[in-house]
Design a protein around this motif. Structure first.
Motif, mmCIF file in Angstrom:
data_model
loop_
_atom_site.group_PDB
_atom_site.id
_atom_site.type_symbol
_atom_site.label_atom_id
_atom_site.label_comp_id
_atom_site.label_asym_id
_atom_site.label_seq_id
_atom_site.Cartn_x
_atom_site.Cartn_y
_atom_site.Cartn_z
ATOM 1 N N ALA A 87 0.858 -1.197 0.000
ATOM 2 C CA ALA A 87 0.000 0.000 0.000
ATOM 3 C C ALA A 87 0.890 1.242 0.000
ATOM 4 C CB ALA A 87 -0.903 0.002 1.223
ATOM 5 N N THR A 88 0.383 2.316 -0.556
ATOM 6 C CA THR A 88 1.141 3.565 -0.618
ATOM 7 C C THR A 88 0.417 4.612 0.226
ATOM 8 O OG1 THR A 88 1.726 2.938 -2.877
ATOM 9 C CG2 THR A 88 2.253 5.187 -2.213
ATOM 10 N N THR A 89 1.200 5.344 1.024
ATOM 11 C CA THR A 89 0.620 6.360 1.905
ATOM 12 C C THR A 89 1.164 7.736 1.537
ATOM 13 O OG1 THR A 89 0.286 4.848 3.744
ATOM 14 C CG2 THR A 89 0.524 7.169 4.314
ATOM 15 N N TRP A 90 0.274 8.692 1.408
ATOM 16 C CA TRP A 90 0.686 10.066 1.155
ATOM 17 C C TRP A 90 0.504 10.882 2.420
ATOM 18 C CZ3 TRP A 90 -0.952 6.987 -2.705
ATOM 19 C CH2 TRP A 90 -0.257 7.061 -3.918
ATOM 20 N N HIS A 199 5.415 10.672 0.074
ATOM 21 C CA HIS A 199 4.745 9.372 0.023
ATOM 22 C C HIS A 199 5.715 8.273 0.444
ATOM 23 C CE1 HIS A 199 6.451 10.171 -3.948
ATOM 24 N NE2 HIS A 199 6.635 8.869 -4.077
ATOM 25 N N LYS A 200 5.134 7.166 0.901
ATOM 26 C CA LYS A 200 5.931 6.007 1.308
ATOM 27 C C LYS A 200 5.168 4.754 0.911
ATOM 28 C CE LYS A 200 3.979 5.704 6.010
ATOM 29 N NZ LYS A 200 4.280 5.713 7.464
ATOM 30 N N ARG A 201 5.893 3.626 0.851
ATOM 31 C CA ARG A 201 5.250 2.371 0.471
ATOM 32 C C ARG A 201 5.623 1.296 1.455
ATOM 33 N NH1 ARG A 201 7.822 -0.615 -4.326
ATOM 34 N NH2 ARG A 201 9.128 -1.330 -2.604
ATOM 35 N N GLU A 202 4.627 0.493 1.844
ATOM 36 C CA GLU A 202 4.946 -0.625 2.732
ATOM 37 C C GLU A 202 5.561 -1.763 1.921
ATOM 38 O OE1 GLU A 202 0.616 -2.716 3.022
ATOM 39 O OE2 GLU A 202 1.124 -1.449 4.727
#
Ligand code: OGA
Ligand code: MN
Length: 310
Positions: A87-90, A199-202
């Motif tokens: 999942a990607t989080t902004w 943004h980051k990605r798990e």
């Protein structure tokens, strides 16, 4: 966020070009038909990764902040997804800036930070730095511009003090109240503005495939038509509305990509805020953000009301 599209590489590049000029990514990839497409993937062919970023966790960053003129808009389109993770989080870095105390804000005035890519060859010969607090050229809003993935240290102060300042900011950016997490579905296309967001990605299982196509617009100062769209509170995610306006060429229709739960985070921090563009593709349309007539007047944008046909 545009869901459930089936795009060719060429269509994704054409769509991207509505917002600026899609430019080949600075990180080199094997020759491909549409060179503006950057492959984000952990998939290996003959033991060689076909794209970038692998399957590991990726912490908060703003794309290409290690460049003197970083990326502005990025687009990411999902073609193959793992069964879990990825999942990607902004993070809305404007909201994060606004939430700092006045003293904390004052302590950041004039600070600059060095940004560097972890692949040494990607870096410019000279050190690249940017202000810790940047101002968006379109909205005039301030936002934090540091993240653990690419920011190295604050310029001109000792390392311990720099670490203290940065970890305090990273802890702040980590607060979920500033976040939107996207659990990808096939065919999802996300457009974001890198200036007011990180943004980051798990991580996801190494044994599974994840394949995304990326396009990139750099700091090209592209101007596109601006338009304020009237209140459309009744519209929800993926509802459609006819837009009657002679300033939109080939209007066909605009699909409003509103997520009623997160309208501000999804659309507010981006340059797309309040912008509508003529669609050149029947299957693709632009995100717009509802605003009011007074704000439109202040910005000098044409203002139109939507006719809700949901
Ligand atoms: C990128 C990126 C995250 C993801 O493409 O710049 O950070 O979810 N991608 O693949
Ligand atoms: Mn990125």
């Amino acid at each position: 966020i545009f869901r459930e599209h089936q795009l060719t590489q060429r269509q994704l590049v054409d769509f991207t070009n509505n917002f600026g000029v899609a430019v080949e990514h600075v990180r080199k990839q094997p020759p491909r038909d549409v060179h503006e497409i950057f492959i984000i993937s952990n998939v290996k062919q003959d033991g060689v990764e076909i794209g970038a970023l692998g399957n590991a966790e990726l912490t908060f960053h703003s794309d290409l902040s290690y460049m003197p003129k970083p990326g502005t808009l990025s687009m990411l389109y999902a073609l193959e997804l793992p069964s879990s993770g990825g999942a990607t989080t902004w993070c809305d870095c404007r909201a994060a800036y606004d939430a700092l105390s006045d003293e904390h804000k004052a302590s950041l005035v004039g600070l600059r930070a060095v940004h560097r890519h972890y692949v040494e060859a990607q870096n410019q010969p000279e050190l690249v730095d940017h202000p810790v607090v940047i101002t968006h050229p379109d909205s005039g809003r301030k936002s934090l511009y540091v993240g653990p993935h690419l920011t190295k240290h604050i310029v001109g102060i000792d390392a311990a003090e720099s670490d203290r300042i940065l970890s305090r900011l990273y802890e702040h950016l980590d607060e979920p109240r500033f976040h939107y997490t996207h659990n990808w579905h096939l065919g999802d296309l996300i457009v974001w503005d890198n200036r007011p967001t990180m943004h980051k990605r798990e991580p996801f299982p190494e044994s599974e495939r994840r394949l995304m196509w990326r396009t990139q617009i750099y700091n090209d100062g592209h101007q596109f038509p601006k338009m304020a769209i009237g209140p459309c509170k009744r519209l929800s995610f993926s509802s459609r509305a006819q837009v009657h306006c002679d300033r939109i060429k080939n209007p066909a229709y605009l699909t409003l990509a509103f997520d009623t739960l997160k309208p501000i985070l999804l659309l507010g921090p981006t340059a797309i805020h309040g912008y509508a563009l003529a669609s050149r593709h029947p299957c693709l349309v632009q995100a717009i953000h509802s605003t009011n007539e007074r704000d439109a007047g202040r910005l000098g944008w044409p203002y139109i009301e939507l006719e809700d046909d949901t």
